[in-house]
Design an enzyme around this catalytic site. Structure first.
Site, PDB file in Angstrom:
ATOM      1  N   GLY A   8       0.824  -1.213   0.000  1.00  0.00           N
ATOM      2  CA  GLY A   8       0.000   0.000   0.000  1.00  0.00           C
ATOM      3  C   GLY A   8       0.855   1.259   0.000  1.00  0.00           C
ATOM      4  O   GLY A   8       0.503   2.264   0.631  1.00  0.00           O
ATOM      5  N   GLY A  11      -0.585   4.838  -0.461  1.00  0.00           N
ATOM      6  CA  GLY A  11      -1.628   5.343   0.442  1.00  0.00           C
ATOM      7  C   GLY A  11      -1.094   6.392   1.412  1.00  0.00           C
ATOM      8  O   GLY A  11       0.100   6.707   1.405  1.00  0.00           O
ATOM      9  N   MET A  13      -0.778   6.211   4.752  1.00  0.00           N
ATOM     10  CA  MET A  13       0.228   5.617   5.648  1.00  0.00           C
ATOM     11  C   MET A  13       1.412   5.086   4.843  1.00  0.00           C
ATOM     12  O   MET A  13       2.555   5.163   5.300  1.00  0.00           O
ATOM     13  CB  MET A  13      -0.411   4.490   6.480  1.00  0.00           C
ATOM     14  N   ASN A 124      -2.915   0.436  16.681  1.00  0.00           N
ATOM     15  CA  ASN A 124      -2.344   1.788  16.770  1.00  0.00           C
ATOM     16  C   ASN A 124      -0.879   1.643  17.177  1.00  0.00           C
ATOM     17  O   ASN A 124      -0.582   1.011  18.180  1.00  0.00           O
ATOM     18  CB  ASN A 124      -3.116   2.600  17.819  1.00  0.00           C
ATOM     19  N   PHE A 125       0.004   2.227  16.367  1.00  0.00           N
ATOM     20  CA  PHE A 125       1.444   2.048  16.593  1.00  0.00           C
ATOM     21  C   PHE A 125       2.060   3.172  17.403  1.00  0.00           C
ATOM     22  O   PHE A 125       3.270   3.218  17.546  1.00  0.00           O
ATOM     23  CB  PHE A 125       2.161   1.888  15.244  1.00  0.00           C
ATOM     24  N   HIS A 155     -12.002  10.740  13.512  1.00  0.00           N
ATOM     25  CA  HIS A 155     -11.003  10.591  12.444  1.00  0.00           C
ATOM     26  C   HIS A 155     -11.407  11.408  11.224  1.00  0.00           C
ATOM     27  O   HIS A 155     -12.562  11.803  11.081  1.00  0.00           O
ATOM     28  CB  HIS A 155     -10.866   9.127  12.021  1.00  0.00           C
ATOM     29  N   LYS A 159     -11.773   7.982   6.338  1.00  0.00           N
ATOM     30  CA  LYS A 159     -11.694   6.674   7.034  1.00  0.00           C
ATOM     31  C   LYS A 159     -12.896   5.812   6.688  1.00  0.00           C
ATOM     32  O   LYS A 159     -14.026   6.301   6.681  1.00  0.00           O
ATOM     33  CB  LYS A 159     -11.583   6.892   8.549  1.00  0.00           C
TER      34      LYS A 159
HETATM   35  P1  NAD Z   1      -5.317   4.727   2.316  1.00  0.00           P
HETATM   36  O1  NAD Z   1      -6.599   4.379   1.634  1.00  0.00           O
HETATM   37  O2  NAD Z   1      -4.731   6.092   2.121  1.00  0.00           O
HETATM   38  O3  NAD Z   1      -4.172   3.665   1.893  1.00  0.00           O
HETATM   39  C1  NAD Z   1      -4.397   2.284   1.690  1.00  0.00           C
HETATM   40  C2  NAD Z   1      -3.585   1.897   0.456  1.00  0.00           C
HETATM   41  O4  NAD Z   1      -3.622   0.481   0.301  1.00  0.00           O
HETATM   42  C3  NAD Z   1      -4.184   2.516  -0.836  1.00  0.00           C
HETATM   43  O5  NAD Z   1      -3.166   3.213  -1.540  1.00  0.00           O
HETATM   44  C4  NAD Z   1      -4.669   1.289  -1.598  1.00  0.00           C
HETATM   45  O6  NAD Z   1      -4.571   1.427  -3.016  1.00  0.00           O
HETATM   46  C5  NAD Z   1      -3.708   0.218  -1.063  1.00  0.00           C
HETATM   47  N1  NAD Z   1      -4.187  -1.137  -1.363  1.00  0.00           N
HETATM   48  C6  NAD Z   1      -5.457  -1.609  -1.338  1.00  0.00           C
HETATM   49  N2  NAD Z   1      -5.471  -2.894  -1.752  1.00  0.00           N
HETATM   50  C7  NAD Z   1      -4.187  -3.231  -2.024  1.00  0.00           C
HETATM   51  C8  NAD Z   1      -3.562  -4.419  -2.507  1.00  0.00           C
HETATM   52  N3  NAD Z   1      -4.270  -5.522  -2.793  1.00  0.00           N
HETATM   53  N4  NAD Z   1      -2.204  -4.435  -2.653  1.00  0.00           N
HETATM   54  C9  NAD Z   1      -1.471  -3.339  -2.367  1.00  0.00           C
HETATM   55  N5  NAD Z   1      -2.022  -2.163  -1.960  1.00  0.00           N
HETATM   56  C10 NAD Z   1      -3.358  -2.119  -1.772  1.00  0.00           C
HETATM   57  O7  NAD Z   1      -5.568   4.435   3.864  1.00  0.00           O
HETATM   58  P2  NAD Z   1      -4.651   4.835   5.118  1.00  0.00           P
HETATM   59  O8  NAD Z   1      -5.225   6.030   5.788  1.00  0.00           O
HETATM   60  O9  NAD Z   1      -3.206   4.821   4.734  1.00  0.00           O
HETATM   61  O10 NAD Z   1      -4.970   3.598   6.079  1.00  0.00           O
HETATM   62  C11 NAD Z   1      -4.706   2.256   5.684  1.00  0.00           C
HETATM   63  C12 NAD Z   1      -5.105   1.304   6.809  1.00  0.00           C
HETATM   64  O11 NAD Z   1      -4.261   1.532   7.941  1.00  0.00           O
HETATM   65  C13 NAD Z   1      -6.544   1.490   7.317  1.00  0.00           C
HETATM   66  O12 NAD Z   1      -7.068   0.221   7.665  1.00  0.00           O
HETATM   67  C14 NAD Z   1      -6.359   2.352   8.561  1.00  0.00           C
HETATM   68  O13 NAD Z   1      -7.408   2.229   9.498  1.00  0.00           O
HETATM   69  C15 NAD Z   1      -5.068   1.780   9.098  1.00  0.00           C
HETATM   70  N6  NAD Z   1      -4.324   2.665  10.002  1.00  0.00           N
HETATM   71  C16 NAD Z   1      -3.748   2.060  11.081  1.00  0.00           C
HETATM   72  C17 NAD Z   1      -2.965   2.801  11.945  1.00  0.00           C
HETATM   73  C18 NAD Z   1      -2.259   2.084  13.073  1.00  0.00           C
HETATM   74  O14 NAD Z   1      -1.496   2.729  13.843  1.00  0.00           O
HETATM   75  N7  NAD Z   1      -2.440   0.772  13.208  1.00  0.00           N
HETATM   76  C19 NAD Z   1      -2.759   4.168  11.728  1.00  0.00           C
HETATM   77  C20 NAD Z   1      -3.347   4.758  10.606  1.00  0.00           C
HETATM   78  C21 NAD Z   1      -4.128   3.976   9.740  1.00  0.00           C
END
Ligand code: NAD
Length: 267
Positions: A8, A11, A13, A124-125, A155, A159
């Site tokens: 990803g 995206g 993150m 959450n990291f 958020h 989201k």
């Molecule tokens: P985002 O939509 O900006 O990014 C997700 C990316 O994944 C997109 O670019 C999408 O094209 C890509 N993707 C989807 N399917 C894919 C595949 N099969 N192969 C490769 N890439 C693929 O979303 P975001 O805001 O970056 O968040 C992503 C996830 O992380 C969400 O589930 C969010 O809730 C989570 N998140 C977790 C934390 C944490 O600390 N754990 C923090 C922020 C976000």
């Protein structure tokens, strides 16, 4: 040097993770993958974050992502994350998972994969939220069932899952403090003639809007007083920093499912 791949990578993150890996001593950016058809495919990972070219282009092939990496960091979507976990299971490669919104069956796939590969998963990291989870569990235990518990979160407008993974993790921590399973006491939405609040319920309230990176508050309310424990993230770089730290920590560890508590020595 630990070779890190980003699933990803185009995206929100994903881009924060590219920048963080490039800035972290001991970490080497090895590969990035996106979903087939994503505009980031074929673009240099350095240029995706407005920096100099790194000589590595985003691929649509998750097998190539894993082959190039010691550890893959995945912040994508539940379907992509479970498919990647299957590759980790087959190859034994380490994985760090930040994706939220997985259902019980998808979580079970991650747990199965962690029997064959070291996998670190966290809702959450941030170091602050990892500490908050421990504090909420302790508060729930100390305050007891006379205090009603609700988790409030906000958020950004993009989201796609609700309540947030972090809100659910806070609910789970509160439930653990009370010695109950969250699924037995949760109320994820309230609407219409709900009746009075059942004793022991753990409720959730979700706000969405603007560019809010992530606000969470656990509220303990009883007759005459209210305790609030909260956290506000003002930059998603804090999650990227924690995830890269987790990746360096988990690479080369024995197969198991790990959490941020393991990285921070809180277990
Ligand atoms: P985002 O939509 O900006 O990014 C997700 C990316 O994944 C997109 O670019 C999408 O094209 C890509 N993707 C989807 N399917 C894919 C595949 N099969 N192969 C490769 N890439 C693929 O979303 P975001 O805001 O970056 O968040 C992503 C996830 O992380 C969400 O589930 C969010 O809730 C989570 N998140 C977790 C934390 C944490 O600390 N754990 C923090 C922020 C976000």
């Amino acid at each position: 040097m630990t070779k890190i791949g980003i699933a990803g990578c185009g995206g929100r993150m994903g881009r924060a993770l590219i920048a963080e890996v490039l800035a972290t001593p001991g970490a080497r950016l090895a590969a990035g993958a996106e979903r087939p058809g994503d505009p980031a495919i074929g673009h240099d990972l350095g240029e995706l974050v407005g920096g100099p070219a790194q000589g590595i282009v985003a691929t649509a092939d998750p097998e190539a992502l894993f082959a190039a990496s010691d550890v893959v960091i995945d912040f994508t979507a539940p379907g992509a994350t479970t498919a990647n976990a299957r590759i980790a299971e087959r190859t034994g490669k380490a994985m760090v998972i930040g994706t939220t919104g997985l259902d019980a069956a998808q979580s079970a796939i991650i747990e199965e994969a962690a029997e064959e590969a070291p996998i670190l998963r966290a809702a959450n990291f941030s170091v602050g939220v990892t500490l908050l989870l421990a504090m909420v569990e302790r508060a729930a235990r100390a305050l007891g069932p006379d205090y009603d518990i609700d988790i409030l979160e906000m958020h950004h407008r993009h989201k796609v899952d609700a309540p947030s993974g972090t809100a659910l993790a806070l609910g789970r921590a509160a439930a653990a403090g009370r010695g109950v399973a969250l699924e037995d006491v949760w109320q994820k939405t309230r609407d219409g003639q709900t009746g009075a609040r059942p004793r022991g319920e753990i409720g959730f309230a979700t706000l969405r809007g603007g560019d809010v990176v992530g606000d969470h508050t656990a509220i303990f309310a009883t007759d005459g007083e209210r305790v609030e424990l909260g956290h506000r993230a003002s930059s998603r770089q804090v999650f990227a920093k924690g995830a890269v730290r987790a990746a360096l920590w988990v690479a080369g560890k024995p197969a198991r499912l790990y959490s941020m508590k393991d990285v921070l020595g809180l277990v």
